[in-house]
Design an enzyme around this catalytic site. Structure first.
Site, mmCIF file in Angstrom:
data_model
loop_
_atom_site.group_PDB
_atom_site.id
_atom_site.type_symbol
_atom_site.label_atom_id
_atom_site.label_comp_id
_atom_site.label_asym_id
_atom_site.label_seq_id
_atom_site.Cartn_x
_atom_site.Cartn_y
_atom_site.Cartn_z
ATOM 1 N N GLU A 61 116.350 -58.269 18.227
ATOM 2 C CA GLU A 61 116.764 -57.866 19.820
ATOM 3 C C GLU A 61 117.729 -58.809 20.464
ATOM 4 O O GLU A 61 118.646 -58.461 21.003
ATOM 5 C CB GLU A 61 115.461 -57.370 20.262
ATOM 6 C CG GLU A 61 114.958 -55.933 19.782
ATOM 7 C CD GLU A 61 113.593 -55.756 20.003
ATOM 8 O OE1 GLU A 61 112.994 -56.411 20.843
ATOM 9 O OE2 GLU A 61 113.077 -54.854 18.982
ATOM 10 N N GLY A 80 110.258 -50.586 15.306
ATOM 11 C CA GLY A 80 110.014 -49.471 16.351
ATOM 12 C C GLY A 80 110.776 -48.186 16.091
ATOM 13 O O GLY A 80 110.746 -47.366 16.883
ATOM 14 N N SER A 83 107.228 -51.954 12.418
ATOM 15 C CA SER A 83 106.267 -50.812 12.410
ATOM 16 C C SER A 83 104.832 -51.063 11.556
ATOM 17 O O SER A 83 104.456 -49.882 10.883
ATOM 18 C CB SER A 83 107.044 -49.628 11.846
ATOM 19 O OG SER A 83 108.111 -48.971 12.799
ATOM 20 N N HIS A 140 114.490 -63.278 17.452
ATOM 21 C CA HIS A 140 114.127 -61.772 17.159
ATOM 22 C C HIS A 140 115.521 -61.103 17.046
ATOM 23 O O HIS A 140 116.480 -61.420 17.708
ATOM 24 C CB HIS A 140 113.282 -61.080 18.283
ATOM 25 C CG HIS A 140 112.687 -60.079 18.071
ATOM 26 N ND1 HIS A 140 113.424 -58.950 17.984
ATOM 27 C CD2 HIS A 140 111.455 -59.543 17.472
ATOM 28 C CE1 HIS A 140 112.581 -57.868 17.708
ATOM 29 N NE2 HIS A 140 111.625 -58.388 17.476
ATOM 30 N N LYS A 170 107.148 -57.580 23.670
ATOM 31 C CA LYS A 170 108.332 -57.451 23.938
ATOM 32 C C LYS A 170 108.525 -57.376 25.598
ATOM 33 O O LYS A 170 107.654 -58.054 26.394
ATOM 34 C CB LYS A 170 108.970 -56.170 23.403
ATOM 35 C CG LYS A 170 108.828 -56.155 21.933
ATOM 36 C CD LYS A 170 109.630 -55.050 21.184
ATOM 37 C CE LYS A 170 109.546 -55.694 19.721
ATOM 38 N NZ LYS A 170 110.327 -54.618 18.710
ATOM 39 N N ASN A 204 103.836 -59.056 19.524
ATOM 40 C CA ASN A 204 104.958 -59.201 20.473
ATOM 41 C C ASN A 204 104.905 -58.319 21.544
ATOM 42 O O ASN A 204 105.345 -56.970 20.999
ATOM 43 C CB ASN A 204 106.291 -59.268 19.725
ATOM 44 C CG ASN A 204 107.328 -59.165 20.404
ATOM 45 O OD1 ASN A 204 107.313 -59.399 21.472
ATOM 46 N ND2 ASN A 204 108.554 -59.199 19.678
ATOM 47 N N GLU A 247 111.538 -59.355 9.604
ATOM 48 C CA GLU A 247 111.552 -58.171 10.335
ATOM 49 C C GLU A 247 112.648 -57.318 9.926
ATOM 50 O O GLU A 247 113.678 -57.436 10.410
ATOM 51 C CB GLU A 247 111.384 -58.464 11.839
ATOM 52 C CG GLU A 247 110.128 -59.207 12.266
ATOM 53 C CD GLU A 247 109.928 -58.484 13.775
ATOM 54 O OE1 GLU A 247 108.915 -58.487 13.859
ATOM 55 O OE2 GLU A 247 110.790 -58.782 14.402
HETATM 56 P P1 13P Z 1 107.406 -52.539 15.981
HETATM 57 O O1 13P Z 1 105.855 -53.055 15.535
HETATM 58 O O2 13P Z 1 107.216 -51.892 17.430
HETATM 59 O O3 13P Z 1 108.142 -51.885 14.996
HETATM 60 O O4 13P Z 1 107.926 -53.892 16.389
HETATM 61 C C1 13P Z 1 108.171 -55.030 15.583
HETATM 62 C C2 13P Z 1 108.925 -56.252 16.087
HETATM 63 O O5 13P Z 1 109.921 -56.123 16.326
HETATM 64 C C3 13P Z 1 107.849 -57.383 16.355
HETATM 65 O O6 13P Z 1 108.164 -58.385 16.733
#
Ligand code: 13P
Length: 248
Positions: free
Chosen positions: A97, A172, A210, A95, A12, A10, A166
């Site tokens: 976010e 992150g 992560s 997601h 982002k 992803n 997640e």
């Molecule tokens: P990270 O791997 O950067 O922690 O992000 C995970 C994520 O949100 C994947 O959708």
């Protein structure tokens, strides 16, 4: 029954035409004999570029969001049919976010999953608890509520989705769930899917948060972890390829 794992990146809101070119060429060159399915979920404008870059390879494409609506006066939205035309096989929905910054509700996420499936796109449905929810002992309740909305809305198609667990506190942050913590939640989600569909063993349940080259193998060794949804580490070809290798 063991199934091939699914490793999805992803990106982002990251990328540029030049940067994508180098990254995707390196990923495609390194895929080699990977047995797992590998996908990149990229910002929608880059799907056209990635369609060309992936040509002739096993790399699959995905989007990071999709409209719940099929078409019409929804300024700024991108429909599942449009994503399909540009080669998307997957679309992330819900997601954290988007739940957090765009106020997406469980029902909207479910409607997006339905819109994706209607075009033959597999929704990757994200669920996960915040740190406060985990510390309050509410992890199971939260993820089950999030998944229940999708199961209810999709009804007999609920077994067609991919689920991504997640934990919000692991995204992150460099703070990964332990393999045991992740497995525990994955088992809960699997049982919920089993009750709803009768064939939950076929559903991929990914871990995200992560995940990196160092911790991927131990997470992917858990019986109910069928792959990963990778953020930061999917932006670096060597790291992403190591995760793919760990997935077999
Ligand atoms: P990270 O791997 O950067 O922690 O992000 C995970 C994520 O949100 C994947 O959708």
């Amino acid at each position: 029954m063991s199934k091939h794992k699914l490793i999805a990146g992803n990106w982002k809101m990251n990328g540029s035409l030049a940067g994508n070119d180098a990254l995707v060429r390196a990923v495609v060159a390194g895929l080699g004999g990977a047995r797992c399915t590998v996908a990149l979920c990229v910002p929608a404008p880059y799907l056209a570029q990635l369609q060309l870059l992936r040509h002739g390879s096993a790399l699959e494409l995905g989007a990071q969001d999709v409209s719940a609506h099929a078409q019409g006066a929804y300024t700024g939205e991108v429909s599942a049919a449009m994503l399909k035309e540009f080669g998307a096989r997957y679309a992330i929905v819900g997601h954290s976010e988007r739940r957090q910054y765009h106020g997406e509700t469980d029902q909207l996420v479910a409607d997006k999953a339905k819109a994706a499936l209607a075009q033959g796109i597999t929704p990757i449905v994200c669920v996960g608890e915040t740190l406060a929810e985990r510390e309050g002992g509410r992890t199971e309740e939260v993820v089950k509520r999030q998944l229940a909305a999708v199961i209810h809305t999709l009804a007999h198609c609920a077994g067609e989705i991919v689920v991504a667990y997640e934990p919000v506190w692991a995204i992150g942050t460099g703070r990964t769930a332990t393999p045991e913590q992740a497995q525990q939640v994955h088992a809960v989600l699997r049982a919920q899917l089993q009750a709803a569909t009768g064939h939950a063993e076929r559903v991929h349940i990914l871990y995200g948060g992560s995940m990196n080259a160092a911790n991927a193998a131990s997470l992917l060794a858990q019986p109910d972890i069928d792959g990963g949804l990778i953020g930061g580490a999917s932006l670096k070809a060597p790291d992403f390829l190591q995760i793919i290798q760990a997935a077999g």
